[in-house]
Write an enzyme that holds these catalytic residues in place. Structure first.
Site, mmCIF file in Angstrom:
data_model
loop_
_atom_site.group_PDB
_atom_site.id
_atom_site.type_symbol
_atom_site.label_atom_id
_atom_site.label_comp_id
_atom_site.label_asym_id
_atom_site.label_seq_id
_atom_site.Cartn_x
_atom_site.Cartn_y
_atom_site.Cartn_z
ATOM 1 C CB CYS A 1 -0.848 -0.259 1.320
ATOM 2 S SG CYS A 1 -1.850 1.580 1.322
ATOM 3 C CB CYS B 1 0.603 1.342 4.519
ATOM 4 S SG CYS B 1 -1.024 0.733 4.642
ATOM 5 C CG ASP C 1 -3.076 14.385 -5.275
ATOM 6 O OD1 ASP C 1 -2.396 14.232 -6.293
ATOM 7 O OD2 ASP C 1 -4.118 13.666 -4.797
ATOM 8 C CG HIS D 1 -4.613 -0.382 5.020
ATOM 9 N ND1 HIS D 1 -4.167 0.013 3.835
ATOM 10 C CD2 HIS D 1 -5.522 -1.571 4.376
ATOM 11 C CE1 HIS D 1 -4.659 -0.505 2.739
ATOM 12 N NE2 HIS D 1 -5.364 -1.457 3.082
ATOM 13 C CG ASN E 1 -13.175 9.281 -5.600
ATOM 14 O OD1 ASN E 1 -13.957 9.999 -5.532
ATOM 15 N ND2 ASN E 1 -11.877 9.889 -5.533
ATOM 16 N N GLY F 1 -13.505 6.263 -8.969
ATOM 17 C CA GLY F 1 -12.289 6.844 -9.099
ATOM 18 C C GLY F 1 -11.054 6.608 -8.142
ATOM 19 C CB THR G 1 -6.152 5.327 -8.196
ATOM 20 O OG1 THR G 1 -5.630 6.439 -7.383
ATOM 21 C CG2 THR G 1 -7.185 5.823 -9.472
ATOM 22 C CG HIS H 1 -7.565 8.767 0.063
ATOM 23 N ND1 HIS H 1 -7.577 7.288 -0.501
ATOM 24 C CD2 HIS H 1 -7.665 9.400 -1.239
ATOM 25 C CE1 HIS H 1 -7.997 7.229 -1.890
ATOM 26 N NE2 HIS H 1 -7.837 8.460 -2.423
ATOM 27 C CG HIS I 1 -9.349 13.391 -3.162
ATOM 28 N ND1 HIS I 1 -7.863 13.337 -3.760
ATOM 29 C CD2 HIS I 1 -9.629 12.132 -3.047
ATOM 30 C CE1 HIS I 1 -7.872 12.129 -4.616
ATOM 31 N NE2 HIS I 1 -8.896 11.483 -3.949
#
Length: 117
Positions: free
Chosen positions: A9, A12, A35, A51, A90, A96, A98, A103, A105
């Site tokens: 990850c 992580c 980002d 996680h 997301n 979306g 990925t 998380h 945004h």
């Protein structure tokens, strides 16, 4: 296992210090970093240190940490002097997502359109 660091990850590895990131805030339960492919002048990801594959799983398993993410999202916006901003979670590839580590945004510094996407 949920909550435990995953070797494969990306996030992580950022939490563990194995991959560098431009960290803007850190608490006992969260890390916030810029980002690498920003979609707005402010584009910060706020992640739990534990996680969980997505925000929905995190909310069920660690609701306090989910609240911490929202609190830190506001702090990021305050730090960047944003009067208005968007917080996006997301969940799933079709939406979306990925990186399959929960998380948020935090996006701001430009006009946001509706509907998104």
């Amino acid at each position: 296992m949920a909550g435990e660091p995953q070797d494969d990850c990306l996030f992580c590895k950022i939490v563990g210090g194995q991959i560098p990131a431009t960290i803007v805030r850190e608490t006992e339960t969260t890390v916030a970093f810029r980002d690498i492919n920003p979609q707005a002048p402010t584009h910060v990801l706020v992640i739990p240190k534990a996680h969980y594959a997505n925000a929905a799983d995190l909310a069920v398993e660690e609701p306090g940490t989910a609240a911490d993410i929202l609190r830190e999202a506001r702090a990021v916006a305050d730090d960047d002097h944003l009067e208005s901003y968007r917080i996006v979670f997301n969940t799933g590839a079709g939406a979306g997502q990925t990186v399959f580590h929960a998380h948020a945004h935090v996006l701001g510094g430009r006009g946001m359109q509706w509907p998104p996407g």
